[in-house]
Design a protein around this motif. Structure first.
Motif, PDB file in Angstrom:
ATOM      1  N   TYR A  47       0.831  -1.194   0.000  1.00 31.28           N
ATOM      2  CA  TYR A  47       0.000   0.000   0.000  1.00 31.28           C
ATOM      3  C   TYR A  47       0.868   1.247   0.000  1.00 31.28           C
ATOM      4  O   TYR A  47       2.054   1.201   0.355  1.00 31.28           O
ATOM      5  CB  TYR A  47      -0.940   0.014   1.221  1.00 31.28           C
ATOM      6  CG  TYR A  47      -0.232  -0.081   2.553  1.00 31.28           C
ATOM      7  CD1 TYR A  47       0.118   1.059   3.279  1.00 31.28           C
ATOM      8  CD2 TYR A  47       0.084  -1.320   3.108  1.00 31.28           C
ATOM      9  CE1 TYR A  47       0.765   0.965   4.492  1.00 31.28           C
ATOM     10  CE2 TYR A  47       0.729  -1.425   4.321  1.00 31.28           C
ATOM     11  CZ  TYR A  47       1.064  -0.277   5.012  1.00 31.28           C
ATOM     12  OH  TYR A  47       1.716  -0.373   6.231  1.00 31.28           O
ATOM     13  N   VAL A  57      -0.707  -0.946   9.095  1.00 33.49           N
ATOM     14  CA  VAL A  57      -1.244   0.228   8.408  1.00 33.49           C
ATOM     15  C   VAL A  57      -1.513   1.343   9.409  1.00 33.49           C
ATOM     16  O   VAL A  57      -1.201   2.514   9.163  1.00 33.49           O
ATOM     17  CB  VAL A  57      -2.527  -0.123   7.630  1.00 33.49           C
ATOM     18  CG1 VAL A  57      -3.061   1.113   6.911  1.00 33.49           C
ATOM     19  CG2 VAL A  57      -2.278  -1.242   6.629  1.00 33.49           C
ATOM     20  N   ILE A 103       0.997   5.539   1.026  1.00 32.22           N
ATOM     21  CA  ILE A 103       0.416   6.559   1.903  1.00 32.22           C
ATOM     22  C   ILE A 103       0.749   7.934   1.344  1.00 32.22           C
ATOM     23  O   ILE A 103       1.893   8.201   0.975  1.00 32.22           O
ATOM     24  CB  ILE A 103       0.947   6.456   3.342  1.00 32.22           C
ATOM     25  CG1 ILE A 103       0.552   5.122   3.966  1.00 32.22           C
ATOM     26  CG2 ILE A 103       0.399   7.596   4.208  1.00 32.22           C
ATOM     27  CD1 ILE A 103       1.092   4.919   5.363  1.00 32.22           C
ATOM     28  N   SER A 121       1.722   2.878  10.427  1.00 35.31           N
ATOM     29  CA  SER A 121       2.288   3.621   9.301  1.00 35.31           C
ATOM     30  C   SER A 121       1.605   4.978   9.155  1.00 35.31           C
ATOM     31  O   SER A 121       2.265   6.001   8.946  1.00 35.31           O
ATOM     32  CB  SER A 121       2.128   2.828   8.001  1.00 35.31           C
ATOM     33  OG  SER A 121       2.803   1.599   8.060  1.00 35.31           O
ATOM     34  N   ILE A 122       0.274   4.980   9.275  1.00 39.95           N
ATOM     35  CA  ILE A 122      -0.485   6.225   9.197  1.00 39.95           C
ATOM     36  C   ILE A 122      -0.066   7.173  10.324  1.00 39.95           C
ATOM     37  O   ILE A 122       0.172   8.367  10.115  1.00 39.95           O
ATOM     38  CB  ILE A 122      -1.999   5.942   9.274  1.00 39.95           C
ATOM     39  CG1 ILE A 122      -2.500   5.343   7.954  1.00 39.95           C
ATOM     40  CG2 ILE A 122      -2.777   7.202   9.611  1.00 39.95           C
ATOM     41  CD1 ILE A 122      -2.647   6.330   6.819  1.00 39.95           C
ATOM     42  N   GLY A 159      -6.396   2.080  10.660  1.00 37.63           N
ATOM     43  CA  GLY A 159      -5.837   1.271   9.584  1.00 37.63           C
ATOM     44  C   GLY A 159      -6.437  -0.119   9.592  1.00 37.63           C
ATOM     45  O   GLY A 159      -6.929  -0.592  10.624  1.00 37.63           O
ATOM     46  N   SER A 162      -4.264  12.032   5.789  1.00 41.28           N
ATOM     47  CA  SER A 162      -3.289  11.020   5.382  1.00 41.28           C
ATOM     48  C   SER A 162      -4.080   9.778   5.017  1.00 41.28           C
ATOM     49  O   SER A 162      -4.899   9.299   5.813  1.00 41.28           O
ATOM     50  CB  SER A 162      -2.301  10.719   6.511  1.00 41.28           C
ATOM     51  OG  SER A 162      -1.410  11.785   6.706  1.00 41.28           O
ATOM     52  N   HIS A 199      -6.629   5.737   7.169  1.00 46.70           N
ATOM     53  CA  HIS A 199      -6.742   7.183   6.999  1.00 46.70           C
ATOM     54  C   HIS A 199      -6.519   7.904   8.322  1.00 46.70           C
ATOM     55  O   HIS A 199      -6.628   7.308   9.399  1.00 46.70           O
ATOM     56  CB  HIS A 199      -8.133   7.557   6.454  1.00 46.70           C
ATOM     57  CG  HIS A 199      -9.232   7.376   7.464  1.00 46.70           C
ATOM     58  ND1 HIS A 199      -9.967   6.216   7.542  1.00 46.70           N
ATOM     59  CD2 HIS A 199      -9.709   8.189   8.437  1.00 46.70           C
ATOM     60  CE1 HIS A 199     -10.846   6.318   8.508  1.00 46.70           C
ATOM     61  NE2 HIS A 199     -10.718   7.519   9.082  1.00 46.70           N
ATOM     62  N   THR A 235      -0.396  12.288   1.950  1.00 47.13           N
ATOM     63  CA  THR A 235      -1.145  13.283   2.704  1.00 47.13           C
ATOM     64  C   THR A 235      -1.704  14.300   1.723  1.00 47.13           C
ATOM     65  O   THR A 235      -0.973  14.882   0.925  1.00 47.13           O
ATOM     66  CB  THR A 235      -0.255  13.990   3.747  1.00 47.13           C
ATOM     67  OG1 THR A 235       0.247  13.007   4.669  1.00 47.13           O
ATOM     68  CG2 THR A 235      -1.050  15.031   4.526  1.00 47.13           C
ATOM     69  N   ALA A 292      -4.091   5.808   3.198  1.00 49.22           N
ATOM     70  CA  ALA A 292      -3.359   4.637   2.712  1.00 49.22           C
ATOM     71  C   ALA A 292      -4.229   3.912   1.695  1.00 49.22           C
ATOM     72  O   ALA A 292      -5.386   3.583   1.981  1.00 49.22           O
ATOM     73  CB  ALA A 292      -3.021   3.708   3.874  1.00 49.22           C
ATOM     74  N   THR A 334       3.159   9.040   9.758  1.00 51.51           N
ATOM     75  CA  THR A 334       3.186  10.164   8.815  1.00 51.51           C
ATOM     76  C   THR A 334       2.917  11.488   9.509  1.00 51.51           C
ATOM     77  O   THR A 334       3.637  12.464   9.308  1.00 51.51           O
ATOM     78  CB  THR A 334       2.162   9.959   7.674  1.00 51.51           C
ATOM     79  OG1 THR A 334       0.842   9.860   8.219  1.00 51.51           O
ATOM     80  CG2 THR A 334       2.473   8.712   6.883  1.00 51.51           C
TER      81      THR A 334
END
Length: 281
Positions: free
Chosen positions: A73, A179, A75, A182-183, A174, A119, A131, A77, A121, A186
């Protein structure tokens, strides 16, 4: 005794006896106009912990998304200038379940959406698997929001042109823990890189996010009860000063990952590749 953390490396602290706690380190580096993220980003052991926090057991994680099976995936913004901004915003407003996020369409009529960021994904075929919805604002507006439980339309309309020194996170989720982390990485990295940002607040009714924040040892600042469609919704706020965010090991691990490192990690499937990505800048 004060330590000049600008001239002492983390590896040297680990070999010594008196290693200041993260809370003390966060306060000390501010005295020297430095950043704890800059120091720990150079510590390979801590950086490995950060990468494992995102990558560890990714193939074993059960997805809450019906069609996402731990695929690769991306990501990004986005803001009001992006063509997909209103579409993604509508999705978040519809499914988030937070009554304070109500915005009546047409959304294009809200002139103050410039400071709102998303943000997002996306995996195969553009499906959204994660998100985050956040707003840059001032500490005064942020405090007022927590105290009065204003909705999003009132919040963005009260946002002013003063220099923004705070971030308000409404939504962060996520399909899997990878996920989700990871979000979070960011916007935490974005916050950490903006020296003028002095405080961050999570303002959410999402039980999964609240569970993550509780596991990260964040204390609920306030619980606001909002009546919505015959139900009582608990809006939880978690308020962090900059030094408190830096002193939280979980948040710091995510904050030091740069977008380039994160992109490198998300495309890595072997331990060797993950190790190589820790050197990306």
């Amino acid at each position: 005794m004060f330590y000049n953390l600008d001239s002492i490396t983390v590896s040297r602290w680990e070999r010594g006896v008196n290693i200041p706690s993260l809370a003390k380190q966060a306060k000390i580096v501010e005295l020297y106009d430095n950043e704890l993220t800059c120091i720990y980003a150079c510590d390979q052991k801590f950086l490995q912990e950060s990468t494992h926090l995102i990558k560890c057991h990714s193939n074993q994680q059960k997805s809450i998304h019906p069609y996402y099976k731990n695929d690769e995936y991306n990501i990004q913004t986005i803001d009001i200038k992006d063509d997909s901004f209103y579409l993604v915003l509508r999705m978040i407003l519809r499914y988030e379940g937070n009554p304070t996020l109500m915005l009546q369409p047409p959304l294009q009529e809200f002139d103050s959406l410039n400071d709102l960021k998303i943000s997002v994904a996306t995996a195969v075929n553009g499906q959204i698997v994660g998100h985050c919805l956040f707003l840059t604002t001032t500490e005064n507006v942020l405090t007022e929001i927590i105290d009065t439980s204003k909705d999003l339309s009132a919040i963005i309309n009260s946002n002013n042109d003063n220099e923004h020194d705070a971030m308000l996170v409404f939504s962060s989720s996520g399909a899997t823990k990878q996920v989700e982390n990871s979000i979070m990485s960011t916007y935490l990295h974005h916050f950490s890189q903006q020296r003028k940002m002095r405080c961050l607040c999570f303002y959410t009714c999402d039980g999964n996010l609240a569970k993550t924040l509780n596991l990260a040892k964040l204390k609920t600042y306030r619980v606001t009860k909002v009546k919505f469609q015959g139900r009582i919704i608990n809006i939880r706020s978690y308020l962090l000063k900059r030094s408190e965010l830096m002193a939280n090991r979980f948040l710091l691990k995510l904050a030091i990952i740069t977008p380039k490192q994160l992109g490198c990690l998300l495309g890595a499937n072997t331990k060797e590749q993950v190790h190589e990505c820790t050197h990306c800048r």
